[in-house]
Design a protein around this motif. Structure first.
Motif, short mmCIF file in Angstrom:
data_model
loop_
_atom_site.label_atom_id
_atom_site.label_comp_id
_atom_site.label_asym_id
_atom_site.label_seq_id
_atom_site.Cartn_x
_atom_site.Cartn_y
_atom_site.Cartn_z
N UNK A 118 0.70 -1.16 0.08
CA UNK A 118 -0.15 0.07 -0.04
C UNK A 118 0.82 1.30 -0.11
N UNK B 24 -0.43 -8.19 -0.03
CA UNK B 24 -0.10 -8.88 1.28
C UNK B 24 1.01 -9.78 1.13
N UNK C 223 -4.63 3.84 5.32
CA UNK C 223 -3.66 3.36 6.00
C UNK C 223 -2.26 3.54 5.17
N UNK C 224 -0.98 3.25 5.52
CA UNK C 224 0.06 3.21 4.61
C UNK C 224 0.91 2.18 5.19
N UNK C 225 2.09 2.05 4.90
CA UNK C 225 2.83 0.86 5.01
C UNK C 225 3.86 1.12 6.16
N UNK D 33 7.13 3.65 7.77
CA UNK D 33 6.84 4.99 8.20
C UNK D 33 6.52 5.05 9.52
N UNK E 245 6.25 -4.30 4.20
CA UNK E 245 5.44 -3.07 3.95
C UNK E 245 4.10 -4.23 3.61
N UNK F 55 0.53 -5.96 7.87
CA UNK F 55 0.02 -4.90 8.73
C UNK F 55 0.04 -3.57 8.09
N UNK F 56 0.12 -2.49 9.12
CA UNK F 56 0.23 -1.16 8.30
C UNK F 56 1.23 -0.15 9.12
#
Lengths: 445, 460
Positions: free
Chosen positions: A59, A88, B22-24, B27, B142, B145-146
């Motif tokens: 993402x 994913x 969301x992002x990865x 970050x 990445x 999850x987030x």
């Protein structure tokens, strides 16, 4: 403070005599201001407004490039959405091709776009998804261009991404020939319509009598770009990103190109004359002359005020492309500002030679710099104005410098004569802001 | 209409994410590492990752964000990033001189299989790591999850590498901060101070990402939890984790490693969540709740009472991260508002359970979704089906707010187009009052601007 390994990337004009090198990979471990090739392609293609831009990867790559460029549209707003396959772990293990296929079908059903760009990312390059065959399959079923942009981030810097973006655009060009043409027409390459700059330029060309057949890519429209091969001339700005496309179009469609800059009075006027002269019609040249004369008559007296007010200003420039840096040096000279630092993320040896020739002695010229270096240079040169992008802005302000955004996030058009007036005003405003006195005198007592 | 393509009718989506909430991971790891004094986050991957995270954090905090990168090339992606990381470590200690390098991985380095522990020990053997300096790492692929997961993983890594239990126990309560603003951390510290509780807050981004403008560029500002503190949390008598998603793993790790028991409470957003935090701190630090706090609570209640008629049954749509959404939704219910739509890209049972508990009785029509395809597009479709009176979320909500003409309170990460996150906390009773005022201003401004002339009133 400065790394031995970077000594050939930092140059003091009039003191050093070696060739300043550019275009080499960043040193691992540096706090580089550079981004990756994926980013390069994404920002170049992003302004094509009625296309779908789909990021095939986890993402993040889609999230960080979601509506990040102030590139305006006169029509569709489709390009401002973020579309992702959101890969994913299971897709990393078993492959993401099926997911990409489903995503594309779902998207096209929902939005009926004119074309689709599919961007690969680092991870997709490593797991080896065959994006090209998925794209061609969807293309067959849906009968619209579905263009793979094979731009894994690890391939290199932003500049490498520009090249891949140009190749993607080449795939679109020449796939339609139904747009109505007028007698004199051009493609504008390398303007991204930040703050509506393309519209200013298109206005000038219209006054002269020249049609902008397509813009690559600011306010870009798929159909216009498909017709781009029918233009008489390619007018290339921001040479870093679009020279490759111009050269390829010359090769394939025999369309000549000229390099221009729209930033600063001098370069803007040269651009208009060069384009008018190309068509060898005295009427166009006369129109250009009248336009330039009228614009200058309005602009120059207003610049006089800024020139007087800004004569003590010392500027630091750190931007992405060298072409932009060169124009900035000239434009700052015009308003009486001395450039003491100029650096770029993607300049090459020739760019830096040109920069040396137009900069004063003592000016520091730097390739692929970082915050620590930049803040040292500023201390050394006592610059009081910084021109750069988002990551430099916060640093400039912390140092108590005026700042002018010359990147994706600028809010004022800086191209053309109107842009020059905006630029002078913005520089004046930030340098003379009353806030800086409280930085100089930080403590109450 | 910026989002004119959004349709009221929901489409069946299996793979497509449109406008994520969301992002990865990386970050989050970068943000967490900035909360440790003299720590430089390091991104082990392509240059773009590091650049994107720095840009995004800069846009939000309006502060310089420093982080280095391994600058992967095509070669590194084939042969592994070992030599990149080792030379990066060398460069970083030579030029930037941090006390700690906090390496986080990326999808690229994870997939090619770089073994962090091995690479770092090789760097040690080659004497690239100076004495008294440390390189730690966490795995943040990445595709799992987030950004919240990344934040959580980074915190666990700090505990894992630094926290030690010695025989000498200290009468200190650890406060592990979930993903919140520097202003929130400042407020948590203020509350602890007026309660006279001995605490260590970790991580702590105050005085790192909200520094005063004094004309100097400090690579490592004065703030941040120190390594000594993170080491010492192993000797504390108790840990309170603020926010399950971002802190529970670190708390568990600390308990396993140093036998420090812990309790997870929500990030203290709103009246009830602040009550729970204050009670927990009071109990475990063995200090009374001072009158100052009781009065702050009373002023909050006064504010709510004065304006209760404007909150009653107002429909609210929210998007963001679970650790802040859960207490925020509880607070909206306290205000007698109706949270009707909630989405978060961060999946997890805790969120779904909390929504169920909070909403099933009180707001029977509420819709909520987490994880895959729980995105802004979904939220917008719900809003199109039946509109709301208020939207709460990060800056990406502005498109929906504009298209649908809904009052919009900016809250969460990233907020890139309005200042204020660094100044006014959202936690504690004071933070809750700030929130109430923010919400009221938006709702009432909207009413004043859009209602019929005859309904414009001087006083409310």
């Amino acid at each position: 403070m400065f790394l031995q390994k970077r000594r050939r990337q930092i140059f003091v004009n009039g003191v050093d005599s070696f060739d300043l090198i550019g275009g080499i990979p960043s040193l691992a471990g540096s706090v580089s201001q550079r981004a990756c090739s994926f980013c390069g392609a994404r920002v170049v293609l992003y302004p094509i407004t009625d296309a779908l831009h789909v990021v095939h990867g986890p993402i993040g790559c889609a999230a960080y490039t979601w509506d990040i460029r102030g590139s305006m549209s006169s029509g569709s707003e489709l390009y401002r959405n973020s579309f992702s396959t959101d890969l994913r772990e299971k897709h990393i293990v078993f492959g993401g091709e099926e997911r990409l296929y489903i995503t594309l079908m779902e998207l096209i059903n929902q939005y009926s776009p004119s074309a689709v760009f599919v961007y690969s990312t680092c991870i997709v390059g490593v797991i080896g998804d065959d994006i090209q065959s998925v794209c061609s399959e969807v293309n067959k079923i849906k009968c619209i261009p579905v263009i793979p942009v094979m731009v894994e981030g690890f391939l290199g810097t932003k500049k490498d991404g520009y090249k891949i973006a140009c190749d993607a655009i080449m795939n679109l060009i020449g796939t339609d020939a139904t747009k109505k043409l007028s007698l004199y027409n051009i493609n504008i390459l390398g303007d991204f319509n930040l703050a509506g700059e393309l519209w200013i330029l298109a206005g000038y060309y219209k006054k002269i009598g020249i049609q902008v057949l397509s813009s690559v890519t600011g306010d870009g429209k798929v159909k216009d770009i498909q017709n781009a091969h029918r233009a008489a001339l390619n007018v290339v700005q921001c040479s870093g990103s679009m020279m490759r496309l111009a050269k390829k179009m010359k090769e394939k469609y025999n369309i000549p190109f000229i390099k221009v800059s729209y930033f600063g009075v001098e370069d803007m006027s040269i651009a208009l004359y060069d384009v008018a002269n190309f068509f060898q019609d005295e009427k166009l040249v006369e129109n250009a002359r009248v336009l330039v004369k009228n614009e200058l008559k309005n602009l120059l007296p207003s610049l006089e005020f800024y020139r007087r007010a800004l004569f003590k200003t010392k500027a630091a420039i750190y931007v992405g492309g060298a072409f932009k840096a060169i124009s900035l040096v000239k434009a700052l000279k015009l308003i009486g500002v001395k450039v003491v630092i100029v650096g770029t993320q993607t300049g090459n040896v020739d760019d830096y030679k040109l920069l040396k020739s137009i900069c004063d002695d003592g000016c520091i010229i730097v390739d692929d710099s970082n915050p620590v270096e930049l803040s040292e240079f500023i201390k050394l040169t006592k610059a009081n104005l910084f021109i750069g992008g988002v990551k430099e802005r916060a640093i400039a302000y912390k140092l108590g410098l005026g700042f002018c955004d010359h990147n994706h996030e600028r809010k004022l058009a800086l191209a053309g004569y109107e842009g020059m007036a905006n630029f002078a005003k913005e520089v004046y405003e930030t340098v003379n802001s009353p806030v800086w006195q409280f930085v100089r005198q930080y403590k109450v007592l | 209409m910026l989002l004119r393509h959004t349709t009221e009718k929901e489409i069946d989506r299996k793979a497509l994410t449109i406008n994520p909430v969301k992002t990865c991971q990386p970050i989050g790891a970068m943000y967490a590492a900035l909360g440790v004094h003299r720590c430089l986050p390091h991104s082990h991957g392509s240059q773009g990752c590091c650049s994107y995270h720095r840009s995004m954090l800069t846009r939000h905090f309006k502060e310089p964000i420093l982080s280095s990168t391994s600058s992967f090339s095509e070669g590194a992606s084939v042969f592994g990033g070992s030599s990149n990381l080792i030379s990066a470590i060398d460069t970083i200690f030579t030029v930037y001189d941090p006390d700690v390098i906090a390496v986080h991985t990326t999808c690229l380095s994870e997939t090619i299989g770089d073994d962090m522990a091995q690479i770092i020990s090789k760097a040690k053997e080659e004497e690239k790591i100076p004495k008294n300096k440390t390189v730690i790492y966490c795995n943040t692929p990445s595709y799992i999850g987030t950004h919240i997961t990344g934040y959580s993983n980074q915190l666990s890594a700090f505990v894992n590498f630094f926290s030690i239990s010695t025989p000498k126990k200290r009468n200190v309560v650890n406060l592990v901060a979930g993903w919140m603003e520097p202003s929130d951390m400042r407020e948590i510290k203020r509350i602890s101070r007026i309660m006279e509780a001995r605490t260590i807050l970790f991580p702590d981004m105050s005085d790192v990402l909200d520094t005063p403008l004094n004309g100097k560029f400090e690579m490592y500002p004065s703030g941040g939890a120190t390594i000594q503190e993170i080491t010492a949390i192993g000797d504390s008598k108790f840990t309170i984790g603020l926010g399950a998603y971002s802190t529970e793993n670190a708390c568990v790790k600390l308990e396993n490693k140093c036998k420090v028991r812990f309790e997870i409470v929500e990030i203290p957003i709103g009246l009830k969540a602040t009550d729970r935090f204050v009670i927990s701190l009071s109990r475990h630090a063995n200090v009374p709740i001072p009158d100052i706090l009781t009065e702050e609570r009373g002023r909050l209640v006064d504010l709510i009472a004065d304006n209760s008629k404007y909150f009653y049954k107002k429909r609210v749509a929210l998007f963001g991260d679970p650790d802040t959404l859960i207490p925020l939704i509880e607070f909206l219910l306290t205000l007698d508002m109706k949270p009707v739509y909630v989405v978060t890209g961060t999946a997890g049972n805790h969120f779904n359970r909390s929504m169920q508990e909070l909403l099933s009785e009180k707001v029977s029509e509420a819709k909520y979704k987490s994880g895959e395809c729980a995105d802004m597009f979904q939220l917008h479709q719900w809003i199109k089906q039946k509109s709301v009176d208020l939207l709460i979320g990060n800056t990406y909500g502005k498109y929906i707010a504009r298209d649908e003409n809904i009052p919009f309170v900016r809250f969460g990460f990233p907020v890139t187009d309005r200042p204020g996150n660094n100044y006014f906390p959202h936690v504690g009773y004071v933070g809750a009052s700030n929130l109430v005022i923010k919400i009221l201003e938006k709702i009432l401004d909207h009413k004043d601007r859009t209602c019929h002339e005859s309904k414009v009133e001087f006083q409310m």
